[in-house]
Structure formats: C-alpha cells, structure tokens
Design a protein around this motif. Structure first.
Motif, mmCIF file in Angstrom:
data_model
loop_
_atom_site.group_PDB
_atom_site.id
_atom_site.type_symbol
_atom_site.label_atom_id
_atom_site.label_comp_id
_atom_site.label_asym_id
_atom_site.label_seq_id
_atom_site.Cartn_x
_atom_site.Cartn_y
_atom_site.Cartn_z
ATOM 1 N N TYR A 92 -0.321 0.090 -9.170
ATOM 2 C CA TYR A 92 -0.710 1.456 -8.842
ATOM 3 C C TYR A 92 -0.654 1.693 -7.336
ATOM 4 O O TYR A 92 -0.373 2.811 -6.892
ATOM 5 N N ILE A 93 -0.897 0.665 -6.540
ATOM 6 C CA ILE A 93 -0.750 0.789 -5.087
ATOM 7 C C ILE A 93 0.718 1.051 -4.759
ATOM 8 O O ILE A 93 1.044 1.931 -3.973
ATOM 9 N N VAL A 94 1.619 0.292 -5.391
ATOM 10 C CA VAL A 94 3.056 0.487 -5.181
ATOM 11 C C VAL A 94 3.446 1.906 -5.584
ATOM 12 O O VAL A 94 4.163 2.598 -4.852
ATOM 13 N N LYS A 95 2.962 2.356 -6.730
ATOM 14 C CA LYS A 95 3.281 3.712 -7.195
ATOM 15 C C LYS A 95 2.772 4.757 -6.208
ATOM 16 O O LYS A 95 3.490 5.703 -5.871
ATOM 17 N N ASP A 96 1.556 4.583 -5.720
ATOM 18 C CA ASP A 96 0.992 5.546 -4.775
ATOM 19 C C ASP A 96 1.791 5.592 -3.477
ATOM 20 O O ASP A 96 2.016 6.663 -2.921
ATOM 21 N N ILE A 97 2.244 4.434 -3.007
ATOM 22 C CA ILE A 97 3.052 4.386 -1.781
ATOM 23 C C ILE A 97 4.350 5.162 -1.971
ATOM 24 O O ILE A 97 4.702 6.033 -1.170
ATOM 25 N N ILE A 98 5.056 4.865 -3.038
ATOM 26 C CA ILE A 98 6.338 5.534 -3.267
ATOM 27 C C ILE A 98 6.126 7.023 -3.527
ATOM 28 O O ILE A 98 6.883 7.865 -3.027
ATOM 29 N N LEU A 99 5.070 7.379 -4.262
ATOM 30 C CA LEU A 99 4.778 8.788 -4.531
ATOM 31 C C LEU A 99 4.554 9.554 -3.232
ATOM 32 O O LEU A 99 5.119 10.631 -3.035
ATOM 33 N N LEU A 132 0.889 6.939 6.167
ATOM 34 C CA LEU A 132 1.119 6.373 4.839
ATOM 35 C C LEU A 132 -0.086 5.566 4.373
ATOM 36 O O LEU A 132 -0.581 5.750 3.261
ATOM 37 N N VAL A 133 -0.567 4.699 5.234
ATOM 38 C CA VAL A 133 -1.717 3.866 4.896
ATOM 39 C C VAL A 133 -2.945 4.741 4.637
ATOM 40 O O VAL A 133 -3.683 4.522 3.680
ATOM 41 N N SER A 134 -3.141 5.747 5.455
ATOM 42 C CA SER A 134 -4.288 6.641 5.301
ATOM 43 C C SER A 134 -4.206 7.454 4.016
ATOM 44 O O SER A 134 -5.168 7.520 3.246
ATOM 45 N N PHE A 135 -3.056 8.074 3.754
ATOM 46 C CA PHE A 135 -2.892 8.898 2.553
ATOM 47 C C PHE A 135 -3.060 8.090 1.276
ATOM 48 O O PHE A 135 -3.503 8.610 0.260
ATOM 49 N N CYS A 136 -2.675 6.820 1.310
ATOM 50 C CA CYS A 136 -2.753 5.963 0.119
ATOM 51 C C CYS A 136 -4.087 5.235 0.016
ATOM 52 O O CYS A 136 -4.326 4.523 -0.959
ATOM 53 N N GLY A 137 -4.946 5.384 1.018
ATOM 54 C CA GLY A 137 -6.240 4.720 0.994
ATOM 55 C C GLY A 137 -6.124 3.212 1.096
ATOM 56 O O GLY A 137 -6.831 2.480 0.408
ATOM 57 N N LEU A 138 -5.218 2.747 1.953
ATOM 58 C CA LEU A 138 -4.978 1.315 2.098
ATOM 59 C C LEU A 138 -5.515 0.792 3.417
ATOM 60 O O LEU A 138 -5.820 1.558 4.320
ATOM 61 N N ASN A 139 -5.590 -0.511 3.518
ATOM 62 C CA ASN A 139 -5.947 -1.203 4.738
ATOM 63 C C ASN A 139 -4.684 -1.892 5.223
ATOM 64 O O ASN A 139 -4.103 -2.700 4.497
ATOM 65 N N GLU A 189 -9.928 9.375 -7.754
ATOM 66 C CA GLU A 189 -9.706 10.293 -6.641
ATOM 67 C C GLU A 189 -8.694 9.757 -5.655
ATOM 68 O O GLU A 189 -7.866 10.475 -5.159
ATOM 69 N N SER A 190 -8.756 8.469 -5.335
ATOM 70 C CA SER A 190 -7.802 7.927 -4.362
ATOM 71 C C SER A 190 -6.499 7.603 -5.057
ATOM 72 O O SER A 190 -6.486 6.986 -6.099
ATOM 73 N N GLY A 191 -5.423 8.037 -4.478
ATOM 74 C CA GLY A 191 -4.113 7.690 -5.012
ATOM 75 C C GLY A 191 -3.550 8.706 -5.961
ATOM 76 O O GLY A 191 -2.369 8.946 -5.956
ATOM 77 N N GLY A 192 -4.359 9.288 -6.825
ATOM 78 C CA GLY A 192 -3.850 10.255 -7.779
ATOM 79 C C GLY A 192 -2.770 9.684 -8.656
ATOM 80 O O GLY A 192 -2.185 8.679 -8.358
ATOM 81 N N SER A 193 -2.501 10.328 -9.766
ATOM 82 C CA SER A 193 -1.524 9.769 -10.679
ATOM 83 C C SER A 193 -0.294 10.638 -10.803
ATOM 84 O O SER A 193 0.809 10.196 -10.581
ATOM 85 N N GLY A 194 -0.485 11.890 -11.173
ATOM 86 C CA GLY A 194 0.655 12.725 -11.481
ATOM 87 C C GLY A 194 1.408 13.178 -10.250
ATOM 88 O O GLY A 194 0.911 13.141 -9.140
#
Length: 120
Positions: free
Chosen positions: A13-20, A33-40, A103-108
């Motif tokens: 799901y992290i990979v999907k969120d990055i590509i999305l 990118l890191v901020s929008f995806c909620g990553l460290n 909430e973080s990442g979203g799906s659709g």
C-alpha cells in the motif's frame, strides 16, 4: 501512536500510495512526495530506491542554488504496474474490512489521476 494497527501500512500500500501521488501530480520533489504519502524519508528511502531500480519511478536531480533537489515521476512501467497489479490487489484485499479507507494514503483514484491513467 507508532506501531499501532491503525498506523501500520503494508509495504504494497505504501508503493501504491507513492505511485498514485506521482500520477496525480506528474512529478514531485522528494520532500513533497514523502509528506503527501505520510512517509519517513530515513525509514522509507529503500522503498523509493527499489521502485527506481525496478523502473517504476524515475529520479532526477536538479541544482537549486547551492542545493540539489531530487524529483520523482512515474514511468510507463510504473503506470502499468499500478493499473494492472496494485489497483486489482486493493480491490481484492481492501485496506480495511469495513469498507472505509484509512485517512493517510487514501485508496481510490481521484478524477485527475483516473484521467491521466486513461490517457497514458
């Protein structure tokens, strides 16, 4: 609350969120990118490096004054991977059983990202 089930996201799901996010915006600098995806960045850099090594994202570096800014964009292979693997995976195995998305990442895909995928 680090480590709690509510804050954990599987790697896929992290990979999907990055590509999305890259599909949505076309290109993002590393910080955005890191901020929008909620990553460290320290923790998740290996995922970005792996996506680049597998040809799913493209990284470019541009000088900005005394600094160098890193930008990421999805590749055609990344878009196909997203469309053919990640989207069907999430339809088959949604992030949450109750139908709600975290909430973080979203799906659709939002409308703009959907249109971009159709056009490409």
């Amino acid at each position: 609350m680090s480590g709690s089930p509510a804050s954990y996201r599987d790697r896929i799901y992290i990979v999907k969120d990055i590509i999305l996010k890259l599909v949505e915006y076309g290109e993002l600098n590393q910080t955005a990118l890191v901020s929008f995806c909620g990553l460290n960045m320290t923790k998740h850099r290996p995922i970005l490096d792996e996506l680049e090594a597998n040809g799913l994202v493209e990284r470019t570096e541009r000088p900005s004054g005394k600094r160098t800014v890193t930008f990421y964009r999805p590749t055609q292979k990344g878009l196909e991977f997203f469309r053919n693997i990640l989207e069907p995976y999430e339809r088959m195995f949604p992030r949450r059983k109750d139908g709600q998305q975290p909430e973080s990442g979203g799906s659709g895909l939002n409308l703009m990202a959907t249109m971009m995928l159709i056009l490409i």
